[in-house]
Design an enzyme around this catalytic site. Structure first.
Site, short mmCIF file in Angstrom:
data_model
loop_
_atom_site.label_atom_id
_atom_site.label_comp_id
_atom_site.label_asym_id
_atom_site.label_seq_id
_atom_site.Cartn_x
_atom_site.Cartn_y
_atom_site.Cartn_z
CE1 TYR A 8 60.63 27.31 48.91
CE2 TYR A 8 62.27 25.63 48.54
CZ TYR A 8 61.66 26.81 48.17
OH TYR A 8 62.07 27.47 47.04
CG ASP A 19 67.31 21.36 43.91
OD1 ASP A 19 66.77 20.43 43.27
OD2 ASP A 19 67.76 22.38 43.36
N GLY A 60 66.26 37.25 54.74
CA GLY A 60 64.82 37.17 54.85
C GLY A 60 64.06 37.45 53.56
CG LEU A 61 65.66 39.94 50.57
CD1 LEU A 61 66.62 40.43 49.50
CD2 LEU A 61 64.58 40.96 50.84
N GLY A 62 63.96 35.58 50.76
CA GLY A 62 63.30 34.37 50.27
C GLY A 62 61.99 34.13 51.00
#
Length: 167
Positions: free
Chosen positions: A147, A140, A114-116
């Site tokens: 995203y 990419d 969950g850090l992203g």
């Protein structure tokens, strides 16, 4: 002369142990912190980028890119002995309408936690504080799903990016 000094004075230097950090979580004896400090160690950033297999770029150019970034968000693992950069992203912007997110990276040992998502949410939050609502990024193919999951969409209104490369 005082008028111009306002625009060209040195920006306040910051360190991760100042107020600009946000505690994220505790893993064993380690603490994870998110920071919006624009001071990042280039060698640490290079090691982080190496950990995900990115092509090396000249440090001089990276330094210039960082100095000209509108926003930088970093995640640090802080143990009793040291501090380690484990996540990073930067943003360029006109400061009013548009911003583009670049160089989003989380160390492989910390991915899928969950850090992203946390990093990206903090970036959007900071940009919204400046009333910036058009936020773009390049992704990419293997990370497009990530995203999309956090609210980004592909080609709104059928807009396609245009590129120019030297021959």
């Amino acid at each position: 002369m005082k008028f111009w000094k306002f625009f060209f004075k040195n920006k306040k230097k910051c360190q991760v142990n100042e107020i600009n950090k946000i505690f994220i979580q505790k893993i064993g004896k380690d603490n994870l912190y998110l920071s919006t400090c624009k001071k990042v160690n280039l060698e640490e950033l290079e090691r982080l980028c190496d950990s995900v297999g990115w092509v090396r770029r000249p440090l001089k150019k990276i330094k210039f890119a960082l100095e000209n970034s509108f926003l930088m968000v970093s995640i640090f693992q802080i143990t009793e002995a040291n501090k380690r950069l484990i996540g990073f992203a930067r943003v360029t912007s006109d400061g009013s309408f548009n911003a583009t997110i670049w160089d989003v990276v989380i160390h492989p040992d910390f991915q899928k936690n969950g850090l992203g998502k946390l990093l990206m949410n903090q970036i959007v939050k900071e940009l919204r504080k400046h009333d910036i609502s058009t936020i773009t990024l390049f992704a990419d193919p293997e990370v497009v799903k990530f995203y999309k999951h956090i609210g980004f969409i592909i080609d709104p209104d059928g807009v396609k990016g245009m590129f120019w490369y030297p021959i």
